[in-house]
Each structure stands twice: as structure tokens, then as C-alpha cells.
Motif scaffolding. Structure first.
Motif, short mmCIF file in Angstrom:
data_model
loop_
_atom_site.label_atom_id
_atom_site.label_comp_id
_atom_site.label_asym_id
_atom_site.label_seq_id
_atom_site.Cartn_x
_atom_site.Cartn_y
_atom_site.Cartn_z
N THR A 1 0.83 -1.21 0.00
CA THR A 1 0.00 0.00 0.00
C THR A 1 0.87 1.26 0.00
N LEU A 2 0.46 2.23 -0.81
CA LEU A 2 1.07 3.56 -0.82
C LEU A 2 0.03 4.52 -0.27
N ARG A 3 0.40 5.25 0.78
CA ARG A 3 -0.57 6.12 1.45
C ARG A 3 0.10 7.35 2.05
N SER A 4 -0.73 8.26 2.48
CA SER A 4 -0.32 9.37 3.34
C SER A 4 -1.37 9.44 4.43
N GLY A 5 -1.08 8.82 5.55
CA GLY A 5 -2.07 8.73 6.63
C GLY A 5 -3.26 7.92 6.16
N ASP A 6 -4.45 8.52 6.28
CA ASP A 6 -5.68 7.83 5.88
C ASP A 6 -5.94 7.87 4.38
N GLN A 7 -5.21 8.72 3.67
CA GLN A 7 -5.40 8.82 2.22
C GLN A 7 -4.59 7.73 1.52
N ILE A 8 -5.30 6.82 0.87
CA ILE A 8 -4.65 5.71 0.17
C ILE A 8 -4.53 6.05 -1.31
N PHE A 9 -3.31 6.01 -1.81
CA PHE A 9 -3.05 6.31 -3.22
C PHE A 9 -3.09 5.05 -4.08
N MET A 10 -2.63 3.94 -3.51
CA MET A 10 -2.50 2.74 -4.32
C MET A 10 -2.45 1.51 -3.41
N VAL A 11 -3.21 0.50 -3.76
CA VAL A 11 -3.09 -0.82 -3.14
C VAL A 11 -2.89 -1.79 -4.29
N SER A 12 -1.79 -2.50 -4.24
CA SER A 12 -1.47 -3.41 -5.33
C SER A 12 -0.64 -4.56 -4.78
N THR A 13 -0.32 -5.49 -5.64
CA THR A 13 0.59 -6.54 -5.21
C THR A 13 2.00 -5.98 -5.21
N LYS A 14 2.89 -6.65 -4.54
CA LYS A 14 4.29 -6.24 -4.52
C LYS A 14 4.88 -6.32 -5.93
N GLY A 15 4.44 -7.29 -6.70
CA GLY A 15 4.88 -7.39 -8.09
C GLY A 15 4.42 -6.20 -8.91
N GLU A 16 3.17 -5.80 -8.74
CA GLU A 16 2.66 -4.62 -9.44
C GLU A 16 3.39 -3.36 -9.00
N THR A 17 3.77 -3.30 -7.74
CA THR A 17 4.52 -2.15 -7.24
C THR A 17 5.91 -2.09 -7.88
N ILE A 18 6.55 -3.22 -8.04
CA ILE A 18 7.85 -3.26 -8.73
C ILE A 18 7.67 -2.79 -10.17
N HIS A 19 6.66 -3.30 -10.84
CA HIS A 19 6.40 -2.88 -12.22
C HIS A 19 6.13 -1.38 -12.28
N HIS A 20 5.37 -0.87 -11.33
CA HIS A 20 5.07 0.56 -11.27
C HIS A 20 6.36 1.37 -11.11
N ALA A 21 7.27 0.90 -10.26
CA ALA A 21 8.54 1.60 -10.06
C ALA A 21 9.35 1.63 -11.35
N LEU A 22 9.38 0.52 -12.07
CA LEU A 22 10.09 0.49 -13.35
C LEU A 22 9.45 1.44 -14.35
N CYS A 23 8.14 1.50 -14.37
CA CYS A 23 7.43 2.43 -15.25
C CYS A 23 7.71 3.88 -14.86
N GLN A 24 7.82 4.14 -13.57
CA GLN A 24 8.14 5.49 -13.10
C GLN A 24 9.53 5.92 -13.57
N ILE A 25 10.47 5.00 -13.55
CA ILE A 25 11.81 5.32 -14.05
C ILE A 25 11.71 5.75 -15.51
N ILE A 26 11.00 4.99 -16.31
CA ILE A 26 10.85 5.29 -17.73
C ILE A 26 10.13 6.62 -17.94
N HIS A 27 9.04 6.81 -17.21
CA HIS A 27 8.24 8.04 -17.32
C HIS A 27 9.08 9.27 -16.99
N HIS A 28 9.76 9.24 -15.85
CA HIS A 28 10.53 10.41 -15.44
C HIS A 28 11.77 10.60 -16.29
N ARG A 29 12.32 9.52 -16.80
CA ARG A 29 13.45 9.62 -17.72
C ARG A 29 13.03 10.36 -18.99
N ALA A 30 11.81 10.10 -19.46
CA ALA A 30 11.29 10.81 -20.63
C ALA A 30 11.11 12.29 -20.33
#
Length: 163
Positions: free
Chosen positions: A108-137
Motif C-alpha cells: 500500500t502507498l498512502r499518506s495517513g488515511d489517504q490511500i493512493f494505491m493498493v497493489s501486489t508487490k509485483g505490481e509495485t515493482i512494475h510501477h517503479a520500473l514504469c516510473q523510471i521510464i516516465h521520469h526519464r522521458a
């Protein structure tokens, strides 16, 4: 899945390293728009993103309310590349066969009670890899605006070919 994530991390690290290495030291505080990050902030975030692999596999969540983001301070491209290599080693360290069973666990990715994302750990890894690509662009656009020749990502860039 672990083997696939490791392969993708390795492939993307080659492109990311090329992009981070061409940032001019005197342009770290440049930003294309007041609402945009500076190149320093953007590049630091990119360099630190491989650590999200470890975070996903070794924690249940990230709560910004109790663990605010404090980026590493970098002052030049050399320090940025060193940070990226340390982050990459960190991310690789958990991509081992023993962690395969963790891939389907919830994260889970959150800030207190505000939940931004609930996913599997695998999906979180994939999301991190996508973030690298996105921000690199995004970084590529910034560098293009500064007339810095851009290296190719998945083939030659316009600066590397005469097509």
C-alpha cells in the motif's frame, strides 16, 4: 517474475545511466516551468527509484505521513551517477528467487488515511520500473529544451541518426 523484473531493471538501467550521465552540472537547478521539478529533483528521483524494488519486497506499505520523502542531496552529475549505482545495487539485492512468493502479497502507498494505491508487490515493482521510464522521458524533454543531444532509448535518437 523475479527473473523478468531483474532483466527489465538491467535493461532500463543502461538507458537511465546514459540519460543521467549527460546532465550538465550547471543546469541542475533549471526547470522548464514553475510547476515542474528542477532537473536536480527529477534526476535524483530517477536515481532513487530502483530502491522501490527493495521497499516493495521488504515492507507492507509506504506511508508518507510517517516517512516523508527526503531526497538525497546531489551537487553534480558524478554524485548523481554514484547515487544511481547504489540504488541499483539496492534494488537488485532483493530480486532473488527466494522472494518469488512475495510477489503476490499486498503493498500500500498512502499518506495517513489517504490511500493512493493498493497493489501486489509485483505490481509495485512494475510501477517503479514504469516510473523510471516516465521520469526519464521528462528528463529527456528538459535536456532537449537545453539543446543537450539525447541518447537513444530503444533505438537511435534524432541526435544519433540522419533519418
Amino acid at each position: 517474475m523475479i527473473e523478468m523484473y531483474l532483466k527489465e531493471l538491467e535493461q532500463e538501467s543502461l538507458v537511465t545511466r546514459k540519460m543521467l550521465s549527460i546532465i550538465p552540472d550547471d543546469k541542475l537547478d533549471w526547470q522548464p516551468h514553475p510547476k515542474s521539478m528542477t532537473i536536480r529533483s527529477l534526476a535524483t528521483h530517477i536515481a532513487e527509484l530502483p530502491t522501490w524494488v527493495t521497499m516493495a519486497l521488504t515492507t507492507e506499505e509506504l506511508d508518507f505521513a510517517s516517512a516523508p520523502y527526503n531526497p538525497t542531496v546531489i551537487n553534480n552529475t558524478k554524485e548523481l551517477l554514484e547515487l544511481f549505482e547504489v540504488s541499483l545495487m539496492d534494488g537488485r539485492s532483493e530480486l532473488v528467487p527466494q522472494n518469488e512468493e512475495k510477489i503476490s502479497e499486498t503493498w500500500t502507498l498512502r499518506s495517513g488515511d489517504q490511500i493512493f494505491m493498493v497493489s501486489t508487490k509485483g505490481e509495485t515493482i512494475h510501477h517503479a520500473l514504469c516510473q523510471i521510464i516516465h521520469h526519464r522521458a521528462q528528463l529527456g524533454v528538459c535536456l532537449r529544451l537545453l539543446d543537450v543531444p539525447i541518447p537513444g532509448s530503444y533505438g537511435p535518437s534524432a541526435d544519433e541518426t540522419s533519418f
